[in-house]
Scaffold this active site. Structure first.
Site, PDB file in Angstrom:
ATOM      1  CD  GLU A 222      -1.599  -2.392   1.637  1.00  0.00           C
ATOM      2  OE1 GLU A 222      -0.449  -2.515   2.114  1.00  0.00           O
ATOM      3  OE2 GLU A 222      -2.381  -3.349   1.526  1.00  0.00           O
TER       4      GLU A 222
ATOM      5  CG  HIS B  97     -14.203  -3.798   3.064  1.00  0.00           C
ATOM      6  ND1 HIS B  97     -14.533  -3.707   1.732  1.00  0.00           N
ATOM      7  CD2 HIS B  97     -14.294  -5.108   3.367  1.00  0.00           C
ATOM      8  CE1 HIS B  97     -14.825  -4.909   1.253  1.00  0.00           C
ATOM      9  NE2 HIS B  97     -14.700  -5.779   2.225  1.00  0.00           N
TER      10      HIS B  97
END
Lengths: 315, 280
Positions: A63, A114
């Site tokens: 990430e 999410h």
């Protein structure tokens, strides 16, 4: 039919809204890129990959690299959307977003699924309850969460067409469709769902439909409610909050810790104006655990019943 | 086709003296900054800015330009020296290093300084930005190259290796990573703080075309840049430069403390003399 009269039976997830809108936008503008980190399927970018492979990059489980790579792309005129889960997009990448995206004010979008407690059965490690608070503290960053499928699509479109860093938060589960397909949204401008003069409820994201149900019941009991969908946490629609302050009593509702999110942002304005009271409904400074989503909401008082009870308490 | 300027090794060595003097002058005036790494990177930076890179100081945002990413952003005085000497900003600007409103911020700020392609300063992050630029170059079918300078200590950061594997996956032969292998970090020798071992082998294992050279030999630097210029084999490149932190100033060389402090007046005068003398 007005929003107050709708039965809210049709449901769709906001992550689907992102997946659908980004394909449309990518076809319209070849500079739009999606950067995935191995969770394309659950972030709903699979169609983008199939239809626009030349505008897609998958960096694998990395990430931090994704955020920096997006910054580099943005310097060449691309409009990258980094797509991941909210807990990683806001925290694992936080410093990279601060240094390489917000500090140089680059045109990078952090688009996260999410959000909030919605990764319910995945447990506390995967529930993003601090994300909007963290990212709203970075200069230049805009923070957005739509309340349903259609509003999310419009907000994604607006984010793509507005220069600068934007954090977009989506959720996993299907939620009721509140708005009509053609409803217009403006980043930084709250959507008033109902006007009223006894109490104001300001909600965002997946809690807007809960606030809507609470408002209906309060109205049935003769209590006049002003209801706002505060889809943009930053820049906060200060004028809309000030109008609520004129009513004097405000309840905020969010699927996010009550620290530094919507509730805190509203409190800042109220404190600066020097009048009015606020009750914050949200995650009560505690981690979640594996449980059904509704159970987690209940454990934190993020329910229609608690919104009504809180309203009556402060009236 | 890459374009480079026609300049002799001897002239480049003279430029390297100017680069070192300018960087030390900036840091002395500011009484703050990072001389050690600025001096270890000086020879490479001279070769890149005065010969190799296809850039136009009168048009810093030219979209076909080669890009440079200073991942070890704290050594910006040596990059600022190049920008000032090439006329991106008036030379006098060097006297404003680290001052309020200066284009020469404590770490590179692309919004304040022409010629800075990306803001850096937090170690481990710059190479990812370079990878993004290089991917854009490939997708847009442009000829520009992306050069990035990382530190050997900086390679302790995991993100460097995230970026490296991405560069290999996307076959970025338009990307060149230079490692300023001066063996020192703030707290001491890298081998004692956290050994990074053989970085040439590490990058090679990741799939890079690699080479290791004397980072203070202008001949070796120029020869290597010549070799890799048109090498389009689908592999990103990594050149490990064996360097000396503080190179050119005797009392700074190989001393960790000179990572981030400024010379006093006496030390400054000595540094300027030694740097000028080093050319002989």
């Amino acid at each position: 039919m007005s929003i107050m009269e709708k039965t809210l039976t049709t449901k769709k997830a906001t992550r689907e809204a992102f997946g659908d809108e980004i394909v449309k936008l990518g076809k319209e503008n070849k500079d739009i890129y999606v950067i995935d980190v191995d969770i394309a399927k659950s972030c709903k970018t699979s169609n983008f990959i199939k239809q626009l492979p030349e505008q897609h990059i998958n960096v694998g489980i990395a990430e931090q690299n994704a955020a920096g790579l997006a910054a580099g792309l943005a310097t060449t005129g691309k409009i990258p959307f980094v797509s991941t889960y909210a807990v990683f997009g806001s925290l694992r990448m936080a410093e990279q977003i601060r240094q390489e995206v917000c500090y140089p004010n680059l045109n990078v979008k952090i688009a996260c699924s999410h959000g909030g407690l919605t990764p319910a059965n995945d447990g506390g490690s995967h529930q993003a309850i601090e994300d909007m608070g963290v990212l709203r503290s970075f200069p230049n960053m805009t923070v957005i969460m739509g309340a349903d499928y259609y509003s999310t699509r419009k907000l994604v479109e607006q984010a793509a067409k507005t220069y600068g860093p934007v954090y977009l938060r989506f959720t996993r589960d299907t939620i009721p469709i509140i708005y009509d397909e053609n409803e217009e949204f403006t980043i930084g401008k709250a959507k008033q769902l109902k006007d009223g003069n006894d109490i104001a409820i300001i909600a965002n994201g997946d809690t807007v439909h809960l606030a809507l149900q609470a408002a209906k019941q309060l109205e049935n009991e003769g209590i006049s409610v002003k209801l706002l969908d505060m889809h943009t946490i930053k820049p906060l629609d200060r004028d809309a909050v000030v109008e609520c302050i004129n009513i004097g009593k405000i309840i905020t509702v969010e699927d996010h810790t009550i620290l530094n999110g919507l509730g805190s942002a509203v409190c800042e304005v109220v404190a600066e104006e020097g009048k009015g009271i606020v009750r914050r409904i949200g995650v009560q400074d505690q981690f979640g655990q594996s449980a059904p989503y509704e159970k987690l909401l209940e454990l934190n008082g993020i329910t229609v019943e608690n919104i009504i009870a809180t309203a009556k308490e402060i009236l | 086709m890459a374009k480079m300027k026609n300049i002799s090794i001897e002239e480049l060595k003279e430029r390297a003296v100017e680069m070192r003097k300018t960087a030390i002058t900036m840091i002395h005036k500011a009484q703050s900054g990072h001389p050690g790494g600025s001096l270890s990177a000086a020879d490479l930076m001279t070769a890149l800015y005065f010969k190799e890179m296809n850039i136009d100081p009168s048009n810093p945002t030219w979209e076909d330009r080669d890009r440079f990413v200073l991942s070890k952003g704290h050594v910006c005085p040596i990059q600022y020296s190049a920008l000032a000497l090439l006329g991106y900003v008036p030379y006098e600007t060097i006297y404003t290093l680290r001052e309020y409103g200066s284009p020469f911020q404590g770490h590179p700020d692309m919004k304040k300084c022409p010629g800075i392609d990306i803001s850096t300063g937090s170690l481990g992050q710059g190479l990812s930005c370079g990878v993004g630029m290089a991917i854009a170059g490939k997708r847009d079918k442009k000829d520009y190259r992306v050069f990035s300078l990382v530190g050997d200590g900086e390679c302790q950061e995991g993100q460097i290796w995230e970026a490296a594997q991405t560069a290999v996956k996307y076959q970025l032969d338009n990307l060149v990573v230079f490692v300023d292998n001066n063996r020192l970090q703030i707290d001491g020798f890298c081998d004692e703080i956290m050994p990074v071992l053989d970085l040439e082998k590490k990058f090679e294992a990741f799939g890079f075309e690699t080479k290791r050279i004397d980072g203070h030999s202008m001949e070796a630097i120029v020869e290597t840049l010549d070799e890799i210029r048109e090498l389009k084999n689908g592999k990103p490149k990594c050149i490990v430069l064996d360097t000396v932190k503080g190179k050119g100033v005797s009392y700074m060389e190989d001393i960790a403390e000179w990572h981030g402090i400024a010379p006093n007046d006496e030390e400054f005068n000595q540094a300027m003399e030694e740097i000028a003398g080093g050319l002989k």
